[in-house]
Write an enzyme that holds these catalytic residues in place. Structure first.
Site, short mmCIF file in Angstrom:
data_model
loop_
_atom_site.label_atom_id
_atom_site.label_comp_id
_atom_site.label_asym_id
_atom_site.label_seq_id
_atom_site.Cartn_x
_atom_site.Cartn_y
_atom_site.Cartn_z
N ASP A 289 17.47 48.31 -13.62
CA ASP A 289 16.72 47.58 -14.65
C ASP A 289 16.35 46.17 -14.21
O ASP A 289 17.00 45.58 -13.34
CB ASP A 289 17.57 47.45 -15.92
CG ASP A 289 17.66 48.76 -16.69
OD1 ASP A 289 17.26 49.81 -16.14
OD2 ASP A 289 18.14 48.73 -17.84
N HIS A 433 21.40 47.06 -11.92
CA HIS A 433 20.32 46.05 -11.97
C HIS A 433 19.94 45.65 -10.56
O HIS A 433 20.78 45.10 -9.83
CB HIS A 433 20.78 44.84 -12.77
CG HIS A 433 21.02 45.14 -14.23
ND1 HIS A 433 22.19 45.67 -14.68
CD2 HIS A 433 20.21 45.00 -15.31
CE1 HIS A 433 22.11 45.86 -16.00
NE2 HIS A 433 20.92 45.45 -16.39
NI NI Z 1 17.52 44.79 -19.02
#
Ligand code: NI
Length: 469
Positions: A289, A433
């Site tokens: 993400d 991430h």
């Molecule tokens: Ni996010």
């Protein structure tokens, strides 16, 4: 000359003078008598007038007393009926406008006016009694003293609450109702505007993806919407506009839901044709993400070396800043998905803002990569029914995660790897991430661990509930 006049006066004209005195006295007596008669006549006339006035006043007051209660009741009833009518007109408008005006103040004014009106309407009505007095009249003539007595009559001359209070309350309700009707009309017009735009965008997006016939209903609704909008905000009927809006949004949502099902079905079928069947295989998805970021490029090299597919939920603003990295992700065979334009909590935004977050990102990704995402991961997993509906209507399926590596918290590659290995299971959607270098550091070992356990790495849309047929 001497002065003879003294003796002249005493002697010569004395009888003539006496006669003149008598005449004067008689005249005076006649005058007095005449004056007395005239005064008597005038006094009598004044008295007769006073008596007539008194009697007329007594008659008037008595008559007023006889009908006063009826008149007060009639006046109250007429105002009460008018107030009922105003309340009966206002209450349904208030109910129907729930959530259908832009500002709450205009509805609050109506609600308060209705409450006041109903309180006034329900208040017990009383008819206070007043005493009307006709003063006594006394004849001032000392020879004929006479007195007409004071007369007191009880009358009802008003009601409590007064008709004027009811009339004021009715006016207040009527005006507040008009304001809500107007505000709802404007709101409905704007809603229809937004829905027509959504419908038109969906037509454009779906035209090349589905059979033409499937779009007929939406096409007709968009045409109706455009016609209604052309007539202008003042001409629009709020109920018609709301109903057409619902048709537009409902049709858009169902068309997109069907199309999204079809996209996922086709991709799963293609994967099966390539030998990956998540109904049978131990599939897991690595998802990244918040990129693309500088560290994304190193991640892409790792994934290429490992021949491992991944899913990238990208922030639109970052895509616009680094379109070449977004492009490299697609070229690397990975799936690009939508993570909003600038990472807000979507449930806190209004419909137009949510839509803008999603569409801007769709456009940025499409511009950068030629690929249009069909998955959305709402930032923080913050999603509700409304956001899901807008998401579907924008051509996006909501996907959350099932395994949080907490990489953003630990920022420690070994800890990230440990957590994934400890918590992974078939079907895991693993949240990482690519903006954190430590997360990228962890990826090679995570992939090795997963493959050691016979997991198959896939993109997120291929994950299925293994009980699914
Ligand atoms: Ni996010």
């Amino acid at each position: 000359m001497s002065t003879p006049s003294g003796s002249d006066a005493a002697s010569g004209p004395a009888p003539r003078r006496r006669a003149r005195r008598w005449w004067i006295a008689a005249l005076a007596a006649v005058l007095v008598a005449g004056g007395a008669v005239v005064a008597g006549v005038l006094e009598h006339r004044a008295w007769v007038e006073a008596v007539a006035e008194y009697e007329a006043e007594v008659a008037r007051v008595t008559a007023a007393a006889d009908t006063s209660r009826d008149r007060a009741e009639e006046a109250y009833a007429a105002s009460a009926d008018a107030l009922d009518e105003a309340v009966d007109g206002g209450r349904p408008v208030l109910d129907a406008s729930e959530g259908q005006v832009s500002g709450p103040a205009v509805r609050r004014s109506l609600a308060e006016a209705l409450d006041r009106a109903e309180d006034l309407r329900d208040a017990e009505v009383t008819y206070p009694v007043a005493t009307l007095t006709v003063d006594e009249v006394t004849r001032p003539n000392p020879f004929r003293p006479e007195t007409l007595p004071q007369v007191e009559v009880e009358v009802v001359d008003r009601s409590d609450p007064a008709p004027a209070e009811l009339d004021a309350a009715a006016t207040e309700v009527t005006e507040a109702t008009g304001a809500v009707v107007e505000a709802r009309r404007r709101w409905a017009f704007e809603e229809l505007q937004a829905a027509t735009t959504e419908g038109r965008d969906a037509l454009t997006d779906l035209r090349s993806q589905v059979d033409d016939g499937a779009l007929d209903e939406l096409d007709a609704a968009v045409t109706d919407g455009e016609a209604m909008l052309d007539a202008g905000a003042d001409a629009v009927d709020a109920d018609d506009a709301v109903s057409l809006r619902d048709t537009l949004l409902g049709t858009t949502e169902s068309l997109w839901a069907d199309r999204l099902d079809q996209i996922v079905r086709e991709r799963r079928q293609a994967a099966r044709d390539d030998g990956v069947d998540c109904r049978r295989d131990r599939c897991v998805a690595l998802t990244f993400d918040d990129g693309p970021a500088a560290s994304t490029e190193r991640l892409l090299r790792i994934l290429a070396r490992k021949d491992a597919p991944a899913t990238f939920f990208m922030v639109g603003d970052n895509v616009a800043r680094r379109p070449e990295i977004a492009r490299a992700v697609v070229d690397g065979g990975h799936l690009v998905a939508n993570h909003t334009w600038n990472h807000p909590q979507l449930t806190g935004l209004d419909d137009a803002e949510v839509r803008d977050e999603l569409r801007r990102t769709q456009d940025a990704v499409t511009d950068a990569t030629g690929f249009t995402p069909f998955l959305l991961r709402p930032p923080y997993g913050d999603v509700d029914g409304r956001v899901r509906s807008i998401s579907t209507r924008t051509g996006l399926d909501v996907v959350l995660w099932s395994l949080d590596s907490r990489d953003w918290e630990s920022r420690d590659a070994r800890e990230i790897r440990r957590r994934v290995r400890a918590e992974v299971e078939p079907g895991s959607n693993i949240l990482l991430h690519d903006i954190h270098a430590t997360s990228v550091d962890a990826v090679p070992k995570i992939i090795d661990d997963l493959r050691d356990e016979d997991y198959v790495l896939v993109t997120a849309e291929l994950l299925v509930d293994r009980d699914e047929p």
